[in-house]
Write a protein that holds these residues in place. Structure first.
Motif, PDB file in Angstrom:
ATOM      1  N   GLN B   6       0.930  -0.976   0.196  1.00 58.09           N
ATOM      2  CA  GLN B   6       0.174  -0.118  -0.148  1.00 58.09           C
ATOM      3  C   GLN B   6       0.924   1.305  -0.113  1.00 58.09           C
ATOM      4  O   GLN B   6       2.213   1.188   0.262  1.00 58.09           O
ATOM      5  N   THR B   7       0.163   2.408  -0.409  1.00 59.83           N
ATOM      6  CA  THR B   7       1.184   3.690  -0.239  1.00 59.83           C
ATOM      7  C   THR B   7       0.340   4.443   0.935  1.00 59.83           C
ATOM      8  O   THR B   7      -0.868   4.289   1.199  1.00 59.83           O
ATOM      9  N   MET B   8       1.151   5.370   1.344  1.00 57.90           N
ATOM     10  CA  MET B   8       0.686   6.391   2.472  1.00 57.90           C
ATOM     11  C   MET B   8       0.081   7.372   2.076  1.00 57.90           C
ATOM     12  O   MET B   8       0.143   7.936   0.955  1.00 57.90           O
ATOM     13  N   HIS B   9      -0.531   8.178   2.918  1.00 58.12           N
ATOM     14  CA  HIS B   9      -1.260   9.331   2.614  1.00 58.12           C
ATOM     15  C   HIS B   9      -0.248  10.565   3.268  1.00 58.12           C
ATOM     16  O   HIS B   9       0.010  10.393   4.332  1.00 58.12           O
ATOM     17  N   ARG B 251     -19.015   0.376   9.388  1.00 57.68           N
ATOM     18  CA  ARG B 251     -17.984   0.885   8.430  1.00 57.68           C
ATOM     19  C   ARG B 251     -16.979   0.104   8.074  1.00 57.68           C
ATOM     20  O   ARG B 251     -16.677  -0.759   8.796  1.00 57.68           O
ATOM     21  N   SER B 252     -16.277   0.181   6.868  1.00 59.60           N
ATOM     22  CA  SER B 252     -15.268  -0.562   6.530  1.00 59.60           C
ATOM     23  C   SER B 252     -14.072   0.015   6.961  1.00 59.60           C
ATOM     24  O   SER B 252     -13.729   1.343   6.983  1.00 59.60           O
ATOM     25  N   ALA B 253     -13.027  -0.749   7.739  1.00 60.22           N
ATOM     26  CA  ALA B 253     -11.888  -0.142   8.362  1.00 60.22           C
ATOM     27  C   ALA B 253     -10.981   0.504   7.419  1.00 60.22           C
ATOM     28  O   ALA B 253     -10.426   1.663   7.700  1.00 60.22           O
ATOM     29  N   ASP B 254     -11.095   0.223   5.858  1.00 56.07           N
ATOM     30  CA  ASP B 254     -10.365   1.162   5.171  1.00 56.07           C
ATOM     31  C   ASP B 254     -11.058   2.522   4.644  1.00 56.07           C
ATOM     32  O   ASP B 254     -10.635   3.453   3.975  1.00 56.07           O
ATOM     33  N   GLN B 255     -12.024   2.658   5.130  1.00 63.79           N
ATOM     34  CA  GLN B 255     -12.763   3.883   4.841  1.00 63.79           C
ATOM     35  C   GLN B 255     -12.453   5.047   6.162  1.00 63.79           C
ATOM     36  O   GLN B 255     -13.168   5.925   6.082  1.00 63.79           O
ATOM     37  N   ILE B 256     -11.765   4.585   6.929  1.00 66.54           N
ATOM     38  CA  ILE B 256     -11.265   5.588   7.968  1.00 66.54           C
ATOM     39  C   ILE B 256      -9.787   5.728   8.029  1.00 66.54           C
ATOM     40  O   ILE B 256      -9.189   4.595   8.231  1.00 66.54           O
ATOM     41  N   ARG B 343       2.760   7.816  -4.068  1.00 68.77           N
ATOM     42  CA  ARG B 343       2.746   8.209  -5.542  1.00 68.77           C
ATOM     43  C   ARG B 343       3.682   9.080  -6.117  1.00 68.77           C
ATOM     44  O   ARG B 343       4.128   9.978  -5.479  1.00 68.77           O
ATOM     45  N   TYR B 344       4.089   8.728  -7.332  1.00 65.16           N
ATOM     46  CA  TYR B 344       4.816   9.591  -8.173  1.00 65.16           C
ATOM     47  C   TYR B 344       3.975  10.802  -8.791  1.00 65.16           C
ATOM     48  O   TYR B 344       4.668  11.871  -8.922  1.00 65.16           O
ATOM     49  N   GLU B 345       2.866  10.595  -9.281  1.00 66.45           N
ATOM     50  CA  GLU B 345       1.676  11.411  -9.704  1.00 66.45           C
ATOM     51  C   GLU B 345       0.501  11.014  -9.103  1.00 66.45           C
ATOM     52  O   GLU B 345      -0.006   9.910  -8.645  1.00 66.45           O
ATOM     53  N   TYR B 346      -0.376  12.252  -9.162  1.00 65.40           N
ATOM     54  CA  TYR B 346      -1.905  11.939  -8.768  1.00 65.40           C
ATOM     55  C   TYR B 346      -2.427  11.105  -9.754  1.00 65.40           C
ATOM     56  O   TYR B 346      -2.279  11.195 -10.892  1.00 65.40           O
ATOM     57  N   GLU B 347      -3.194  10.005  -9.325  1.00 67.20           N
ATOM     58  CA  GLU B 347      -3.949   9.274 -10.235  1.00 67.20           C
ATOM     59  C   GLU B 347      -5.285   9.570 -10.538  1.00 67.20           C
ATOM     60  O   GLU B 347      -5.879   9.353 -11.410  1.00 67.20           O
ATOM     61  N   GLY B 356      -8.196   6.773  -1.453  1.00 66.14           N
ATOM     62  CA  GLY B 356      -9.000   5.846  -1.477  1.00 66.14           C
ATOM     63  C   GLY B 356     -10.161   5.715  -0.856  1.00 66.14           C
ATOM     64  O   GLY B 356     -10.407   4.446  -0.041  1.00 66.14           O
ATOM     65  N   LEU B 357     -10.933   6.534  -0.670  1.00 65.68           N
ATOM     66  CA  LEU B 357     -12.257   6.804   0.005  1.00 65.68           C
ATOM     67  C   LEU B 357     -13.552   6.695  -1.272  1.00 65.68           C
ATOM     68  O   LEU B 357     -13.371   7.066  -1.919  1.00 65.68           O
ATOM     69  N   SER B 358     -14.438   5.979  -0.773  1.00 62.06           N
ATOM     70  CA  SER B 358     -15.417   5.765  -1.666  1.00 62.06           C
ATOM     71  C   SER B 358     -16.433   6.745  -1.583  1.00 62.06           C
ATOM     72  O   SER B 358     -16.316   7.648  -0.824  1.00 62.06           O
ATOM     73  N   ARG B 359     -17.115   7.087  -2.918  1.00 56.47           N
ATOM     74  CA  ARG B 359     -17.968   8.402  -2.733  1.00 56.47           C
ATOM     75  C   ARG B 359     -19.372   7.918  -2.329  1.00 56.47           C
ATOM     76  O   ARG B 359     -19.915   6.775  -2.783  1.00 56.47           O
ATOM     77  N   PRO B 360     -19.799   8.528  -1.177  1.00 55.78           N
ATOM     78  CA  PRO B 360     -20.911   8.181  -0.583  1.00 55.78           C
ATOM     79  C   PRO B 360     -22.275   8.291  -1.383  1.00 55.78           C
ATOM     80  O   PRO B 360     -22.454   9.374  -2.257  1.00 55.78           O
ATOM     81  N   GLN B 361     -23.192   7.328  -1.213  1.00 57.72           N
ATOM     82  CA  GLN B 361     -24.380   7.195  -1.940  1.00 57.72           C
ATOM     83  C   GLN B 361     -25.288   8.312  -1.348  1.00 57.72           C
ATOM     84  O   GLN B 361     -25.237   8.450  -0.335  1.00 57.72           O
ATOM     85  N   SER B 362     -26.338   9.224  -1.851  1.00 57.55           N
ATOM     86  CA  SER B 362     -27.093  10.223  -1.409  1.00 57.55           C
ATOM     87  C   SER B 362     -27.902   9.312  -0.639  1.00 57.55           C
ATOM     88  O   SER B 362     -28.656   8.356  -0.941  1.00 57.55           O
ATOM     89  N   ARG B 363     -28.290   9.755   0.608  1.00 53.70           N
ATOM     90  CA  ARG B 363     -29.187   9.199   1.440  1.00 53.70           C
ATOM     91  C   ARG B 363     -30.667   9.061   1.027  1.00 53.70           C
ATOM     92  O   ARG B 363     -31.100   7.892   1.152  1.00 53.70           O
ATOM     93  N   PHE B 364     -30.891  10.049   0.125  1.00 52.02           N
ATOM     94  CA  PHE B 364     -32.149  10.087  -0.406  1.00 52.02           C
ATOM     95  C   PHE B 364     -32.482   8.985  -1.522  1.00 52.02           C
ATOM     96  O   PHE B 364     -33.298   8.411  -1.615  1.00 52.02           O
TER      97      PHE B 364
END
Lengths: 448, 385
Positions: B6-9, B251-256, B343-347, B356-364
């Motif tokens: 993995q790569t760090m943030h 929650r998934s551990a990798d989302q925090i 990272r060498y470049e932004y991906e 590496g965070l997922s995009r949350p779905q709208s509650r509605f």
């Protein structure tokens, strides 16, 4: 033109609104509807205005969707970029032009607003202006934990105190309070940073502000309500007034009336600039311009037209056919919304005996501001007429669609105004105050 | 130990040296002589050159730029880096703040992040009509409700609500735009927001976890948590704790992401680093852990924490000079890149993608999807004809 012939010149604002001021702008083929909320769209607007040597760009703000929001989102483009984030993002894309935005005194805290505009003034190196409005819509209150809106005169009372607090906060750091050059000594000179200790009816604020004095001393104060209460507020505090008038006579009478109130506050006529809005449809011939305007009207669905009238008049007219005369409308005193615009529409319907459809056509474009379809020369003529006859100090230009509507004004009308010596050909100063010919305010704490 | 590659943030604090350190030990252009606005702009450029995930504007001592205006300004002069700031919920209206962050997310193309804080200082209370700040528990309850309202406002336009069909004149589908009609202990907000859903869906939520209650709130809502742990063991303990608490919330551990604060003192060699920074008043060097040495020694220390699951990355407090972050970017980042740790470049283009965070779905949208599933199941079951 030598220095001797230095004549009074127009001040111009470029007013950004959705993808154009006309309610059907988003449907117009040339409008960049997909550009909405993308920074490049706004950059293009600001840079075009700067190319035209405008004094300022103006972003209005309403912190709510229209009351009939289902209809509004269904058939119109009701989304609006937030003023402060937008202007700040544009500060880096421009060098000269003033950045003016509306922020309500009704649903904000003076400390936040003072800090945001001071910050914008620093980021833009002296180009910030604040249109201090009161929010007049009951349904806005519902986004802010209140069921009903503050009553009209109370709103202005709060606004007056709000502006006073903000101005005191901008003065809370003297010019030279930040001592960045003196290594090892204090970074800030505490003798030049002051608490304001304001205790009023609506606010108690100790201060000082958390940002040092802005480059303009104080960002420019703009006001945009033309009712009697609004005028008194403007005469006391505003340096620019945005207003809406249909005829030369109305505009002249407002101009004279407002300017005559300035001496009572120890202010001179030059210290306040009055800029009515104008929505120009520009064509190479008058017919072409009128065809363009008609093309926009054809894009307005009837439901949209009725909806706009209901928003502006607080009366549901949907049972009246498009070509029937308007019913009798209540007097302005009976409503708790923005009074000056309501009165304007009322006068217009009575003066011209308008049908429902005709009134719809008047509001779908300029929402009560003056619309003008003509050649660049005709538009310049109208502007010159209003300007030389003391109906205004300049105009807020409201392009019907974007980006083309502003480009046309910059490329065709501005050169005509410049040829007549009515408008600058280069920026002469660097701050918005410079462009508007307004003095930098002296800090109230400064030793004289 | 991390088992997969993995790569760090990495994030960088925008702080003015004068805000927390007395002048001594400067080796570069003295940042104390630079106006805060200019210094922060400079730091943001350096951080983007280093391909950092985000810059972060703390709620610092005056004078400091107002966070939303400043991040928006940075949105105009940077292209990829995430833009985070601490903004207190205590004296704000949720509608205003939610709208500002939503607009920043639009204008920056999905790079906005908000660290949710509350205001406990007496001095600040006096700017906002109060004699005293609300008590801690009340502030936290208010913040919780505030964030909940903000989520609903950000979600109030579903992702595909806008059609913008010029031909038919249909701009948006009103069935995909929602009122909140929120009525809680602290707020009543009708909505919907007057902005459509932003590129990230919601800005990334950052939090501190410096108290027990803060830790619980963070486990539930934060996507990035800052920690000031000073030792590997403490950090590992915190890491395990917050991730398991988050998991308990479904929650998934990798989302925090847990990011440890560091204060890097970069020298050509360990001796030089020691010489340069030995006389720094460490107590003033924020509460962040001092990491010093040659670039490869610093990389060793970061790698150890990362590999041993003490954190998912680091937030850098630049040392007290304008060149402090440049030193890190020019010397330590390449070392981390060579080791495959950064990272060498932004991906991607959004901050969520960097992190590496997922995009949350709208509650509605989610509620509607589940009611549609239910509906079709009931149709299948013959309950609805």
């Amino acid at each position: 033109m030598g220095k001797l012939s230095k004549q009074r010149q127009l001040h111009l604002g470029a007013f950004i609104f959705g993808v154009g001021h006309h309610v059907a702008a988003w449907r117009y083929p040339e409008s960049d509807t997909n550009g909405l909320l993308k920074l490049d769209f706004y950059r293009q607007f600001a840079q075009a205005a700067e190319r035209g040597k405008f004094d300022l760009i103006f972003v209005e703000d309403i912190p709510v969707l229209p009351e009939q929001w289902e209809r509004a989102v269904n058939y119109t483009l009701p989304v609006r970029a937030e003023t402060m984030t937008l202007l700040s993002a544009l500060a880096s894309a421009t060098k000269h032009i003033g950045l003016v935005g509306t922020v309500s005194t009704t649903y904000n805290e003076p400390f936040h607003v003072a800090s945001k505009f001071a910050s914008l003034d620093h980021l833009s190196q002296g180009r910030a202006g604040w249109n201090a409005v009161t929010t007049s819509l009951d349904h806005t209150a519902k986004n802010f934990g209140r069921d009903q809106h503050l009553e009209h005169s109370l709103r202005y009372e709060r606004a007056k105190e709000f502006v006073n607090v903000v101005k005191a906060l901008w003065d809370s750091w003297e010019e030279d309070a930040l001592l960045m050059d003196e290594a090892g000594a204090h970074w800030v000179n505490p003798d030049k940073v002051h608490e304001i200790n304001h205790q009023g009816t609506h606010f108690s604020v100790r201060g000082p502000l958390n940002i040092h004095r802005p480059p303009q001393g104080q960002p420019v104060i703009v006001q945009a309500g033309s009712s009697t209460t609004g005028q008194a507020f403007a005469a006391q505090a505003a340096e620019v007034v945005f207003t809406a008038w249909q005829t030369l006579e109305e505009a002249q009478s407002f101009y004279t009336q407002l300017k005559s109130q300035l001496p009572a506050y120890g202010r001179s006529s030059e210290e306040l600039k009055i800029l009515p809005g104008i929505l120009p449809f520009i064509g190479s011939t008058e017919e072409e311009a009128q065809e363009k305007e008609a093309a926009f009207q054809d894009l307005v669905l009837p439901t949209v037209g009725y909806g706009m009238l209901q928003n502006m008049l607080k009366v549901d007219l949907s049972s009246y056919p498009l070509d029937s005369p308007l019913p009798t409308l209540p007097d302005a005193a009976e409503i708790n919304g923005g009074k000056s615009r309501y009165q304007l529409l009322l006068d217009m319907t009575r003066r011209e005996n308008l049908t429902v459809r005709q009134l719809i056509h008047r509001v779908t474009g300029a929402r009560g501001h003056r619309t003008m379809a003509g050649t660049p020369k005709q538009i310049a003529d109208l502007m010159e007429e209003w300007f030389v006859n003391e109906a205004c100090d300049g105009f807020n230009i409201m392009p019907p669609y974007l980006p083309g509507g502003l480009d046309a004004f910059v490329d065709l009308v501005i050169p005509e105004l410049q040829r007549r010596g009515l408008f600058r050909t280069e920026y002469e100063g660097t701050t918005l105050r410079d462009h508007l010919g307004l003095e930098k305010p002296i800090n109230r704490h400064a030793k004289r | 130990m991390r088992t997969t590659k993995q790569t760090m943030h990495l994030g960088a604090f925008l702080v003015h040296p004068r805000a927390h350190i007395k002048p001594s030990g400067y080796t570069h252009t003295d940042a104390q002589h630079i106006e805060p606005f200019k210094l922060y702009e400079h730091l943001a450029y350096s951080a983007e050159q280093g391909k950092l995930d985000f810059i972060y504007l703390a709620d610092s001592q005056a004078p400091s730029p107002e966070p939303l205006t400043f991040l928006s300004y940075l949105a105009g002069i940077t292209t990829r880096i995430g833009l985070a700031a601490a903004v207190s919920t205590t004296y704000y209206e949720p509608f205003n703040l939610a709208r500002e962050f939503c607009c920043l997310d639009h204008l920056s193309g999905g790079r906005a992040a908000w660290k949710v804080i509350t205001s406990g200082s007496e001095a600040e209370a006096h700017h906002f009509n109060q004699d005293h700040p609300p008590a801690l528990q009340q502030r936290q309850n208010q913040a919780q409700e505030f964030l909940d309202v903000a989520y609903s406002l950000w979600d109030s336009w579903e992702d595909n609500a806008i059609l913008a069909n010029k031909e038919s004149g249909i701009f948006a589908d009103p069935t995909k735009v929602h009122e909140l009609n929120h009525r809680g202990e602290f707020f009543a907000v009708r909505g919907p927001l007057n902005l459509p859903r932003s590129p990230q869906g919601r800005p990334v939520i950052l939090q501190d976890a410096d108290s027990e209650a803060g830790t619980l709130f963070a486990a539930e809502t934060a996507e990035v948590v800052f920690t000031t742990s000073q030792t590997l063991e403490d950090a590992q303990h915190f890491y395990q704790k917050i991730k398991s608490l988050a998991t308990a919330h479904g929650r998934s551990a990798d989302q925090i992401k847990v990011m440890a604060g560091i204060y890097p003192a970069v020298g050509i060699s360990e001796e030089e680093a020691l010489q340069t920074f030995a006389h720094l008043p460490l107590t003033n060097a924020s509460s962040h852990r001092l990491v010093y040495g040659s670039p490869s020694q610093i990389a060793d220390q970061l790698e150890e924490w990362f590999a041993k699951e003490a954190c998912d990355g680091f937030v850098i407090t630049p040392p007290n000079s304008a060149g402090g972050l440049e030193d890190f970017v020019q010397n330590v980042i390449p070392e981390l890149q060579i080791r495959g740790l950064f990272r060498y470049e932004y991906e991607g283009t959004t901050l969520r993608e960097h992190l590496g965070l997922s995009r949350p779905q709208s509650r509605f949208q989610a509620a509607r999807a589940s009611s549609e599933v239910l509906h079709s199941k009931e149709v299948q079951d013959g309950k609805i004809k």
